[in-house]
Design a protein around this motif. Structure first.
Motif, mmCIF file in Angstrom:
data_model
loop_
_atom_site.group_PDB
_atom_site.id
_atom_site.type_symbol
_atom_site.label_atom_id
_atom_site.label_comp_id
_atom_site.label_asym_id
_atom_site.label_seq_id
_atom_site.Cartn_x
_atom_site.Cartn_y
_atom_site.Cartn_z
ATOM 1 N N MET A 1 0.837 -1.186 0.000
ATOM 2 C CA MET A 1 0.000 0.000 0.000
ATOM 3 C C MET A 1 0.877 1.242 0.000
ATOM 4 O O MET A 1 1.839 1.344 0.760
ATOM 5 C CB MET A 1 -0.888 0.025 1.258
ATOM 6 N N ILE A 2 0.564 2.206 -0.868
ATOM 7 C CA ILE A 2 1.281 3.464 -0.905
ATOM 8 C C ILE A 2 0.728 4.355 0.190
ATOM 9 O O ILE A 2 -0.456 4.660 0.219
ATOM 10 C CB ILE A 2 1.117 4.145 -2.268
ATOM 11 N N LYS A 3 1.582 4.800 1.100
ATOM 12 C CA LYS A 3 1.122 5.597 2.219
ATOM 13 C C LYS A 3 1.225 7.085 1.893
ATOM 14 O O LYS A 3 2.251 7.547 1.408
ATOM 15 C CB LYS A 3 1.959 5.294 3.473
ATOM 16 N N PRO A 4 0.156 7.846 2.132
ATOM 17 C CA PRO A 4 0.217 9.291 1.934
ATOM 18 C C PRO A 4 1.259 9.909 2.848
ATOM 19 O O PRO A 4 1.649 9.310 3.862
ATOM 20 C CB PRO A 4 -1.199 9.760 2.324
ATOM 21 N N PRO A 5 1.732 11.138 2.538
ATOM 22 C CA PRO A 5 2.776 11.764 3.356
ATOM 23 C C PRO A 5 2.389 11.934 4.813
ATOM 24 O O PRO A 5 3.243 11.904 5.692
ATOM 25 C CB PRO A 5 2.963 13.140 2.671
ATOM 26 N N TRP A 6 1.053 12.115 5.086
ATOM 27 C CA TRP A 6 0.648 12.350 6.463
ATOM 28 C C TRP A 6 0.335 11.070 7.216
ATOM 29 O O TRP A 6 -0.038 11.107 8.368
ATOM 30 C CB TRP A 6 -0.579 13.275 6.505
ATOM 31 N N TYR A 7 0.503 9.907 6.575
ATOM 32 C CA TYR A 7 0.184 8.645 7.248
ATOM 33 C C TYR A 7 1.132 8.475 8.436
ATOM 34 O O TYR A 7 2.351 8.561 8.286
ATOM 35 C CB TYR A 7 0.355 7.479 6.283
ATOM 36 N N PRO A 8 0.610 8.249 9.657
ATOM 37 C CA PRO A 8 1.454 8.255 10.857
ATOM 38 C C PRO A 8 2.244 6.971 11.034
ATOM 39 O O PRO A 8 1.851 5.904 10.596
ATOM 40 C CB PRO A 8 0.436 8.410 11.985
ATOM 41 N N LEU A 123 -7.997 18.431 6.442
ATOM 42 C CA LEU A 123 -7.942 17.013 6.783
ATOM 43 C C LEU A 123 -8.233 16.149 5.568
ATOM 44 O O LEU A 123 -8.820 16.609 4.585
ATOM 45 C CB LEU A 123 -8.975 16.688 7.875
ATOM 46 N N SER A 124 -7.864 14.892 5.651
ATOM 47 C CA SER A 124 -8.241 13.920 4.638
ATOM 48 C C SER A 124 -9.702 13.528 4.850
ATOM 49 O O SER A 124 -10.078 13.118 5.951
ATOM 50 C CB SER A 124 -7.362 12.670 4.741
ATOM 51 N N PRO A 125 -10.563 13.638 3.823
ATOM 52 C CA PRO A 125 -11.968 13.238 4.009
ATOM 53 C C PRO A 125 -12.103 11.766 4.360
ATOM 54 O O PRO A 125 -13.042 11.381 5.073
ATOM 55 C CB PRO A 125 -12.614 13.570 2.662
ATOM 56 N N GLY A 126 -11.186 10.932 3.881
ATOM 57 C CA GLY A 126 -11.236 9.518 4.235
ATOM 58 C C GLY A 126 -11.029 9.281 5.714
ATOM 59 O O GLY A 126 -11.672 8.416 6.317
ATOM 60 N N ARG A 216 -7.568 1.391 10.756
ATOM 61 C CA ARG A 216 -8.055 0.139 10.183
ATOM 62 C C ARG A 216 -9.354 0.368 9.407
ATOM 63 O O ARG A 216 -9.539 -0.161 8.299
ATOM 64 C CB ARG A 216 -8.274 -0.900 11.293
ATOM 65 N N ALA A 217 -10.251 1.173 9.978
ATOM 66 C CA ALA A 217 -11.496 1.507 9.273
ATOM 67 C C ALA A 217 -11.197 2.270 7.991
ATOM 68 O O ALA A 217 -11.829 2.033 6.956
ATOM 69 C CB ALA A 217 -12.407 2.332 10.182
ATOM 70 N N TRP A 218 -10.242 3.170 8.056
ATOM 71 C CA TRP A 218 -9.861 3.940 6.869
ATOM 72 C C TRP A 218 -9.313 3.027 5.772
ATOM 73 O O TRP A 218 -9.725 3.105 4.622
ATOM 74 C CB TRP A 218 -8.833 4.998 7.261
ATOM 75 N N ARG A 219 -8.396 2.148 6.135
ATOM 76 C CA ARG A 219 -7.784 1.263 5.139
ATOM 77 C C ARG A 219 -8.817 0.312 4.531
ATOM 78 O O ARG A 219 -8.776 0.015 3.338
ATOM 79 C CB ARG A 219 -6.639 0.462 5.766
ATOM 80 N N GLN A 220 -9.734 -0.179 5.348
ATOM 81 C CA GLN A 220 -10.688 -1.188 4.884
ATOM 82 C C GLN A 220 -11.870 -0.620 4.114
ATOM 83 O O GLN A 220 -12.424 -1.293 3.244
ATOM 84 C CB GLN A 220 -11.197 -1.994 6.086
ATOM 85 N N TRP A 222 -12.479 3.366 3.515
ATOM 86 C CA TRP A 222 -12.529 4.730 3.016
ATOM 87 C C TRP A 222 -11.263 5.193 2.313
ATOM 88 O O TRP A 222 -11.156 6.375 1.972
ATOM 89 C CB TRP A 222 -12.857 5.699 4.168
ATOM 90 N N TRP A 223 -10.323 4.308 2.105
ATOM 91 C CA TRP A 223 -9.083 4.687 1.436
ATOM 92 C C TRP A 223 -9.182 4.416 -0.051
ATOM 93 O O TRP A 223 -9.699 3.379 -0.478
ATOM 94 C CB TRP A 223 -7.904 3.896 2.029
ATOM 95 N N LEU A 224 -8.675 5.371 -0.843
ATOM 96 C CA LEU A 224 -8.604 5.204 -2.287
ATOM 97 C C LEU A 224 -7.152 5.269 -2.726
ATOM 98 O O LEU A 224 -6.412 6.154 -2.302
ATOM 99 C CB LEU A 224 -9.402 6.294 -3.010
ATOM 100 N N SER A 225 -6.751 4.348 -3.569
ATOM 101 C CA SER A 225 -5.372 4.383 -4.048
ATOM 102 C C SER A 225 -5.180 5.587 -4.960
ATOM 103 O O SER A 225 -6.117 6.001 -5.663
ATOM 104 C CB SER A 225 -5.051 3.090 -4.812
ATOM 105 N N PRO A 226 -3.983 6.180 -4.967
ATOM 106 C CA PRO A 226 -3.730 7.354 -5.803
ATOM 107 C C PRO A 226 -3.963 7.027 -7.262
ATOM 108 O O PRO A 226 -3.680 5.917 -7.696
ATOM 109 C CB PRO A 226 -2.270 7.688 -5.517
#
Length: 226
Positions: A1-8, A123-126, A216-220, A222-226
């Motif tokens: 998974m490609i992580k956005p720059p703000w992914y903690p 913020l990220s809407p996801g 986990r909820a975001w990844r499962q 509400w996340w969209l790949s770039p």
């Protein structure tokens, strides 16, 4: 998974313990009092919140005064590619949100507001979607055992801390404004560390179970790949 720059990056247990240090054992009310002293930074992050008027009636799902506070966001010219991306995001999320919200019109209206409020707060809407799923399962009238209210489960002490005792936290758009502004404030306090900001939002600073649940909820869902 490609992580956005703000992914903690999940903090180590040592850093979590250090982060919680003096905060352990303090009440939510004491924490709210401390946050009130930093009202200026909160106002800068969500100045529109301070100009929001309470809805005229409890029956209004989306109050007109709140809509007016979004004018600066709505009137800002955006490149066609961004508008297209926003449309694609809403179309995809509408399908995923159907498990929580049956009415198609309400789904699209809610997604539009989430997108606008997330953009307003930076913020990220996801991530906002994930927080709402974890907090209320998209039920605008949800109340927690601790008394948190609405879509993003905002604690009532915030309306007092901000000097807005008449605000109705069950109003979906007002609740989104509060929740997004508060999360953006915590993100600024934690220098962009989303894990710590989410823990603060939940009132579990120094622990990672809540941030992990949101991510986990975001990844499962509400996340969209770039």
């Amino acid at each position: 998974m490609i992580k956005p720059p703000w992914y903690p990056q999940t903090p180590s247990s040592t850093s979590c313990v250090a982060a919680s240090g003096n905060a352990r054992g303090r009440s939510v009310w004491l924490n709210a009092t401390r946050l009130k002293l930093s009202l200026l930074s909160l106002a800068l992050l969500g100045s529109a919140l301070l100009s929001v008027s309470a809805p005229a009636t409890a029956a209004q799902s989306y109050s007109a005064p709140l809509h007016q506070t979004l004018e600066s966001v709505l009137e800002t010219p955006r490149p066609p590619i961004e508008r297209w991306t926003d449309h694609q995001w809403r179309s995809t999320m509408a399908t995923r949100l159907s498990r929580y919200v049956d009415d198609p019109d309400r789904r699209l209206r809610l997604l539009d507001r989430i997108q606008q409020e997330a953009r307003l707060a930076g913020l990220s809407p996801g991530i906002v979607m994930a927080v709402i799923q974890v907090e209320s399962a998209f039920q605008p009238n949800a109340v927690s055992s601790a008394g948190a209210r609405g879509l993003m489960q905002v604690m009532p002490f915030w309306v007092e801390a901000l000097g807005r005792p008449d605000d109705n936290l069950f109003d979906p758009l007002l609740n989104l404004r509060y929740g997004c502004t508060i999360l953006a404030h915590y993100l600024a306090v934690e220098d962009g560390d989303l894990t710590r900001a989410l823990a603060r939002y939940n009132g579990s600073r120094g622990k990672t179970w809540y941030p992990e649940r949101v991510m986990r909820a975001w990844r499962q869902h509400w996340w969209l790949s770039p």
